[in-house]
Write an enzyme that holds these catalytic residues in place. Structure first.
Site, PDB file in Angstrom:
ATOM      1  N   ARG A  27       0.830  -1.213   0.000  1.00 35.68           N
ATOM      2  CA  ARG A  27       0.000   0.000   0.000  1.00 35.68           C
ATOM      3  C   ARG A  27       0.857   1.253   0.000  1.00 35.68           C
ATOM      4  O   ARG A  27       0.333   2.365  -0.038  1.00 35.68           O
ATOM      5  CB  ARG A  27      -0.918   0.012   1.230  1.00 35.68           C
ATOM      6  CG  ARG A  27      -1.991  -1.058   1.162  1.00 35.68           C
ATOM      7  CD  ARG A  27      -3.291  -0.608   1.800  1.00 35.68           C
ATOM      8  NE  ARG A  27      -4.349  -1.569   1.503  1.00 35.68           N
ATOM      9  CZ  ARG A  27      -5.020  -2.237   2.439  1.00 35.68           C
ATOM     10  NH1 ARG A  27      -4.764  -2.039   3.716  1.00 35.68           N
ATOM     11  NH2 ARG A  27      -5.956  -3.089   2.091  1.00 35.68           N
TER      12      ARG A  27
ATOM     13  N   GLU B 167      -0.559  -9.033  -5.788  1.00 36.01           N
ATOM     14  CA  GLU B 167      -1.855  -9.607  -6.159  1.00 36.01           C
ATOM     15  C   GLU B 167      -1.753 -11.092  -6.488  1.00 36.01           C
ATOM     16  O   GLU B 167      -2.639 -11.871  -6.131  1.00 36.01           O
ATOM     17  CB  GLU B 167      -2.458  -8.844  -7.347  1.00 36.01           C
ATOM     18  CG  GLU B 167      -2.885  -7.413  -7.022  1.00 36.01           C
ATOM     19  CD  GLU B 167      -3.974  -7.356  -5.951  1.00 36.01           C
ATOM     20  OE1 GLU B 167      -4.652  -8.377  -5.739  1.00 36.01           O
ATOM     21  OE2 GLU B 167      -4.134  -6.295  -5.332  1.00 36.01           O
TER      22      GLU B 167
ATOM     23  N   GLN C 212      -6.266 -16.272  -3.449  1.00 33.18           N
ATOM     24  CA  GLN C 212      -6.712 -17.406  -2.631  1.00 33.18           C
ATOM     25  C   GLN C 212      -5.818 -17.616  -1.411  1.00 33.18           C
ATOM     26  O   GLN C 212      -5.620 -18.739  -0.953  1.00 33.18           O
ATOM     27  CB  GLN C 212      -6.755 -18.682  -3.471  1.00 33.18           C
ATOM     28  CG  GLN C 212      -7.766 -18.621  -4.580  1.00 33.18           C
ATOM     29  CD  GLN C 212      -9.182 -18.678  -4.076  1.00 33.18           C
ATOM     30  OE1 GLN C 212      -9.667 -19.724  -3.683  1.00 33.18           O
ATOM     31  NE2 GLN C 212      -9.849 -17.550  -4.082  1.00 33.18           N
ATOM     32  N   THR C 213      -5.254 -16.535  -0.919  1.00 36.81           N
ATOM     33  CA  THR C 213      -4.271 -16.646   0.161  1.00 36.81           C
ATOM     34  C   THR C 213      -4.509 -15.538   1.178  1.00 36.81           C
ATOM     35  O   THR C 213      -4.757 -14.392   0.797  1.00 36.81           O
ATOM     36  CB  THR C 213      -2.846 -16.524  -0.414  1.00 36.81           C
ATOM     37  OG1 THR C 213      -2.668 -17.519  -1.424  1.00 36.81           O
ATOM     38  CG2 THR C 213      -1.796 -16.708   0.670  1.00 36.81           C
TER      39      THR C 213
ATOM     40  N   LEU D 268       3.702 -22.035  -0.376  1.00 39.36           N
ATOM     41  CA  LEU D 268       2.588 -21.101  -0.571  1.00 39.36           C
ATOM     42  C   LEU D 268       1.433 -21.724  -1.351  1.00 39.36           C
ATOM     43  O   LEU D 268       0.307 -21.240  -1.283  1.00 39.36           O
ATOM     44  CB  LEU D 268       3.089 -19.847  -1.291  1.00 39.36           C
ATOM     45  CG  LEU D 268       2.178 -18.612  -1.255  1.00 39.36           C
ATOM     46  CD1 LEU D 268       1.819 -18.229   0.166  1.00 39.36           C
ATOM     47  CD2 LEU D 268       2.837 -17.435  -1.966  1.00 39.36           C
ATOM     48  N   GLY D 269       1.708 -22.804  -2.083  1.00 35.69           N
ATOM     49  CA  GLY D 269       0.642 -23.489  -2.801  1.00 35.69           C
ATOM     50  C   GLY D 269       0.303 -22.874  -4.150  1.00 35.69           C
ATOM     51  O   GLY D 269       0.824 -21.807  -4.502  1.00 35.69           O
TER      52      GLY D 269
ATOM     53  N   TYR E 286      -9.967 -10.262 -12.133  1.00 37.69           N
ATOM     54  CA  TYR E 286      -9.742  -9.619 -10.856  1.00 37.69           C
ATOM     55  C   TYR E 286      -8.385  -8.923 -10.798  1.00 37.69           C
ATOM     56  O   TYR E 286      -8.288  -7.731 -10.456  1.00 37.69           O
ATOM     57  CB  TYR E 286      -9.840 -10.626  -9.687  1.00 37.69           C
ATOM     58  CG  TYR E 286      -9.204 -10.041  -8.459  1.00 37.69           C
ATOM     59  CD1 TYR E 286      -9.899  -9.125  -7.685  1.00 37.69           C
ATOM     60  CD2 TYR E 286      -7.860 -10.294  -8.152  1.00 37.69           C
ATOM     61  CE1 TYR E 286      -9.298  -8.493  -6.612  1.00 37.69           C
ATOM     62  CE2 TYR E 286      -7.248  -9.674  -7.085  1.00 37.69           C
ATOM     63  CZ  TYR E 286      -7.974  -8.777  -6.314  1.00 37.69           C
ATOM     64  OH  TYR E 286      -7.375  -8.137  -5.276  1.00 37.69           O
TER      65      TYR E 286
ATOM     66  N   ASP F  99     -13.668  -9.701  -5.824  1.00 35.68           N
ATOM     67  CA  ASP F  99     -13.076 -10.901  -5.234  1.00 35.68           C
ATOM     68  C   ASP F  99     -14.047 -11.485  -4.205  1.00 35.68           C
ATOM     69  O   ASP F  99     -15.197 -11.048  -4.092  1.00 35.68           O
ATOM     70  CB  ASP F  99     -11.720 -10.574  -4.591  1.00 35.68           C
ATOM     71  CG  ASP F  99     -11.915  -9.804  -3.291  1.00 35.68           C
ATOM     72  OD1 ASP F  99     -12.938  -9.107  -3.156  1.00 35.68           O
ATOM     73  OD2 ASP F  99     -11.052  -9.912  -2.403  1.00 35.68           O
TER      74      ASP F  99
ATOM     75  N   CYS G  68     -16.827  -7.190   7.542  1.00 34.95           N
ATOM     76  CA  CYS G  68     -17.906  -8.067   7.060  1.00 34.95           C
ATOM     77  C   CYS G  68     -17.328  -9.443   6.750  1.00 34.95           C
ATOM     78  O   CYS G  68     -17.324  -9.905   5.615  1.00 34.95           O
ATOM     79  CB  CYS G  68     -18.543  -7.440   5.819  1.00 34.95           C
ATOM     80  SG  CYS G  68     -20.096  -8.226   5.303  1.00 34.95           S
TER      81      CYS G  68
ATOM     82  N   CYS H 125     -21.120  -1.837  12.788  1.00 37.75           N
ATOM     83  CA  CYS H 125     -20.941  -1.680  11.340  1.00 37.75           C
ATOM     84  C   CYS H 125     -21.573  -0.379  10.856  1.00 37.75           C
ATOM     85  O   CYS H 125     -22.738  -0.096  11.151  1.00 37.75           O
ATOM     86  CB  CYS H 125     -21.570  -2.861  10.606  1.00 37.75           C
ATOM     87  SG  CYS H 125     -21.386  -2.740   8.814  1.00 37.75           S
TER      88      CYS H 125
ATOM     89  N   CYS I  76     -28.198  -2.350   5.699  1.00 38.36           N
ATOM     90  CA  CYS I  76     -27.733  -3.653   5.222  1.00 38.36           C
ATOM     91  C   CYS I  76     -28.887  -4.656   5.183  1.00 38.36           C
ATOM     92  O   CYS I  76     -29.484  -4.982   6.208  1.00 38.36           O
ATOM     93  CB  CYS I  76     -26.612  -4.180   6.118  1.00 38.36           C
ATOM     94  SG  CYS I  76     -26.051  -5.846   5.673  1.00 38.36           S
TER      95      CYS I  76
END
Length: 353
Positions: free
Chosen positions: A22, A34, A39-40, A77-78, A117, A135, A189, A199, A205
């Site tokens: 960031r 990214e 998926q991590t 890490l897969g 994505y 995502d 969330c 929230c 919501c």
DNA sequence: GAACCGTGGTC
DNA sequence: TGACCAAGGTT
């Protein structure tokens, strides 16, 4: 859509985490982060990002490295195709784009390993382009807030959410907006036990007002698992053992492993030694002494349950049937990228040999 | 479009 | 303990 955006953006400015990627808009580093985070969980990917960014500060550093080095750094890490595609695309950018990361969505999207994505993430964060990142976090937040019960794992459902996300991103800071929704999903969330009491969206919501928190988002497909059985043969002759590189379309492609025999179930060691595959690996069994046979254990993958065990075999003489394998010094085996279950084994059993 | 590709955390 | 799922993508 300001009734949604405004509270989320404010929440983000207050609660966003200070993450390494960031502090940059460098497209190479955004891309790297990214891919690692696909998926991590961030907790799991953080150390890998730091190591990759330090080891390969630029695209050309990554492009010039051998794949084996990249896979070794990726070890544990897969989803190793991410690492192979990362390397492929680094070389591709180096050769075709003079090492400059492309700055338009369609070109970014065309790169190997970059889907809708990831292309949107890079385009919005690095180049301020108006493409929404949709995502798992975004599906969850939008389905709950707007009360959308379309399954998130069907093409029509994805289209519904994507169209909504396109409306939401109009006229705002794209990179900040995308990261805000994802961060909101990751911290506020959450899938289980979301913090609805505090929230900023709770008054509007749908899921909160209608007690549908646990029912949204909706998923259709269930994953099936199959059982496999791997008998690893850990050969030993003086200070040597034998390994090979995995090929083909199976799991762990291009990682290394001990020779192994896949069987239908957890067969006995006696039956194992009668198989022709066993003789192919160890040509003359009278030269081999079975030192140790471990218990069966289970390694869980997303679609497979790997039952595995290790058969340690001492070779008393030079062996002939191992042409397909690489003979390595036992201490050098730590230089090769291996699946997690082998890494664990190596750390436990091979450290002191 | 469904199946496949890893590992770790959570409840 | 097993099922879910995490900044998804490819075939």
């Amino acid at each position: 859509m300001d009734f949604f955006n405004s509270p989320v953006h404010s929440w983000y400015s207050l609660y966003k985490r200070d993450l390494p990627w960031r502090n940059t808009r460098n497209p190479y580093l955004i891309w790297l982060s990214e891919i690692i985070l696909q998926q991590t969980r961030i907790d799991q990917g953080m150390a890998y990002y730091s190591r990759f960014a330090a080891e390969f500060p630029t695209i050309s550093d990554l492009a010039d490295a051998p794949e084996d080095q990249i896979l070794k750094l990726w070890q544990g890490l897969g989803y190793y195709s991410r690492a192979r595609n990362l390397h492929f695309t680094a070389k591709f950018i180096q050769q075709n784009y003079n090492g400059i990361f492309p700055d338009n969505y369609n070109t970014i999207r065309s790169l190997k390993g970059i889907g809708e994505y990831t292309a949107a993430a890079i385009a919005s964060i690095s180049f301020n382009l108006e493409y929404p990142t949709v995502d798992g976090n975004v599906y969850r937040v939008l389905s709950r807030f707007f009360g959308i019960a379309d399954p998130i794992d069907t093409s029509s459902g994805k289209k519904t959410f994507n169209n909504l996300a396109i409306e939401l991103i109009k006229g705002v800071d794209p990179g900040m907006h995308n990261q805000a929704i994802m961060e909101f999903g990751a911290l506020q969330c959450t899938p289980k036990g979301p913090n609805c009491n505090q929230c900023p969206l709770k008054e509007r919501c749908f899921a909160f007002l209608n007690q549908k928190i646990t029912e949204l988002p909706v998923k259709q497909n269930k994953t099936k698992q199959r059982d496999r059985h791997f008998n690893y043969l850990v050969l030993s002759h003086r200070n040597h053992t034998w390994i090979r590189k995995r090929e083909g379309k199976d799991i762990w492609k291009n990682l290394f492993e001990f020779p192994f025999i896949e069987t239908e179930d957890e067969i006995s060691i006696e039956k194992l030694t009668t198989l022709t595959e066993f003789d192919r690996i160890i040509s003359t069994t009278d030269q081999a002494i079975i030192e140790n046979v471990s218990d069966w254990k289970i390694h869980i993958l997303s679609h497979q349950r790997i039952h595995y065990r290790f058969v340690r075999i001492q070779l008393t003489d030079k062996i002939n049937g191992t042409e397909d394998f690489i003979r390595v010094n036992k201490e050098d085996i730590f230089n090769f990228a291996v699946p997690k279950l082998l890494e664990t084994y190596l750390n436990e059993y091979m450290k002191n040999v």
